[in-house]
Design an enzyme around this catalytic site. Structure first.
Site, mmCIF file in Angstrom:
data_model
loop_
_atom_site.group_PDB
_atom_site.id
_atom_site.type_symbol
_atom_site.label_atom_id
_atom_site.label_comp_id
_atom_site.label_asym_id
_atom_site.label_seq_id
_atom_site.Cartn_x
_atom_site.Cartn_y
_atom_site.Cartn_z
ATOM 1 N N ASP A 1 26.524 -17.321 19.285
ATOM 2 C CA ASP A 1 24.974 -17.050 19.434
ATOM 3 C C ASP A 1 24.248 -17.963 18.319
ATOM 4 O O ASP A 1 23.121 -16.320 18.034
ATOM 5 C CB ASP A 1 25.658 -15.668 18.940
ATOM 6 C CG ASP A 1 26.479 -15.481 17.606
ATOM 7 O OD1 ASP A 1 27.217 -16.187 17.470
ATOM 8 O OD2 ASP A 1 26.165 -14.800 16.377
ATOM 9 N N TYR B 1 30.756 -9.236 6.359
ATOM 10 C CA TYR B 1 30.799 -10.707 5.881
ATOM 11 C C TYR B 1 30.523 -10.284 4.522
ATOM 12 O O TYR B 1 29.866 -9.518 4.433
ATOM 13 C CB TYR B 1 29.886 -12.288 6.355
ATOM 14 C CG TYR B 1 30.213 -12.960 7.503
ATOM 15 C CD1 TYR B 1 31.147 -13.978 7.402
ATOM 16 C CD2 TYR B 1 30.138 -12.140 8.833
ATOM 17 C CE1 TYR B 1 31.800 -14.458 8.017
ATOM 18 C CE2 TYR B 1 30.822 -13.355 9.850
ATOM 19 C CZ TYR B 1 31.019 -14.241 10.077
ATOM 20 O OH TYR B 1 31.378 -14.759 10.349
ATOM 21 N N LYS C 1 36.350 -8.956 11.978
ATOM 22 C CA LYS C 1 36.309 -10.610 12.553
ATOM 23 C C LYS C 1 36.299 -10.719 10.672
ATOM 24 O O LYS C 1 35.266 -10.161 10.256
ATOM 25 C CB LYS C 1 35.306 -11.330 13.029
ATOM 26 C CG LYS C 1 34.671 -12.178 12.799
ATOM 27 C CD LYS C 1 33.945 -12.991 13.403
ATOM 28 C CE LYS C 1 33.236 -14.635 12.814
ATOM 29 N NZ LYS C 1 32.459 -15.030 13.915
#
Length: 263
Positions: free
Chosen positions: A25, A146, A177
């Site tokens: 992406d 993140y 993730k």
């Protein structure tokens, strides 16, 4: 768990031990990338029945759909996006929907959250709403978490990443993730914080194959459930080869087998 969600997760895992997810992406954020200039050709070059799923935005996803089917690779439709041309690239906004993912025959959707960013509350709100949509439709949700805000001094800090992982579970993600923390011991702290599969991000292209493979091996030894590697696959001189080597580690469970796979 809803039958539809369970079935889709099963299709992604494909009977393997762990997840091998391939994000492609990057073009929306960075613009044209030479290694992904010919996306169809790249997907066609991948080995069959090794990659669990590809993460892509809706336009690319529709274009490569026949190639994913031929390779037995699931589609994870990425719903979040921003560009590096923005005044705040860390602010991720929704670009698509769970309903559109169903139309594309996706097996999951994904959202990207930058914790500590100025727009963190908005991103978390979007995350929560998408999670409810996923429950409504029986669609698995991958949360890309993140730690990249002004308050974050180290995005690989184990406490910050453990918190990010826990947020994903608390808000209904099925897979999370996160960055690898750098050691088996510290990553065990991340994994034990949740009751959902934890996969590691690959980050920038590594300097060597051994660095990539060691990171994979250590994360699995710590209890991780796979990888979501983009640049360390599509920027590799031999994507087919590195994919097979990563898959070998992911699908061997004993310590001896892992050591043999890396050596």
């Amino acid at each position: 768990m809803i039958v539809g969600k369970k079935s889709r997760l099963s299709r992604i895992l494909k009977g393997q031990n762990n997840y091998f997810i391939l994000p492609i992406d990057h073009g929306l954020t960075l613009g044209p990338i030479s290694h992904l200039a010919n996306v169809k050709g790249f997907i066609n070059s991948l080995p069959p029945q090794i990659i669990s799923a590809v993460v892509a935005h809706k336009g690319v996803a529709e274009s490569i759909s026949p190639f994913l089917i031929s390779k037995d690779i699931s589609l994870i439709l990425h719903l979040s996006g921003s560009t590096n041309l923005s005044t705040d690239p860390s602010s991720k906004n929704l670009m698509s929907s769970v309903e559109y993912a169903i139309k594309l025959n996706a097996d999951a959707v994904s959202v990207h959250i930058n914790l500590g960013a100025k727009d963190e509350p908005k991103m978390l709100k979007d995350f929560g709403l998408i999670s409810e949509e996923c429950e409504r439709w029986g669609m698995p949700l991958l949360a890309m978490m993140y730690c990249r805000g002004e308050k974050i001094q180290n995005e690989y800090d184990v406490q910050a990443i453990s918190h990010a992982t826990r947020i994903a579970w608390e808000l209904g993600a099925d897979i999370v993730k996160v960055n690898y923390t750098g050691s088996i011991y510290s990553f065990k702290e991340v994994v034990k914080a949740v009751d959902i599969p934890v996969v590691i991000a690959g980050g920038p292209k590594a300097n060597s194959d051994n660095a990539v493979l060691s990171m994979v091996k250590e994360s699995i030894q710590a209890g991780g459930r796979g990888v979501a590697f983009g640049r360390n696959v599509f920027e590799h001189s031999e994507p087919n080869l590195i994919s097979r080597r990563i898959a070998t580690i992911l699908n061997h469970s004993s310590l001896l087998e892992l050591q043999e796979a890396v050596s």
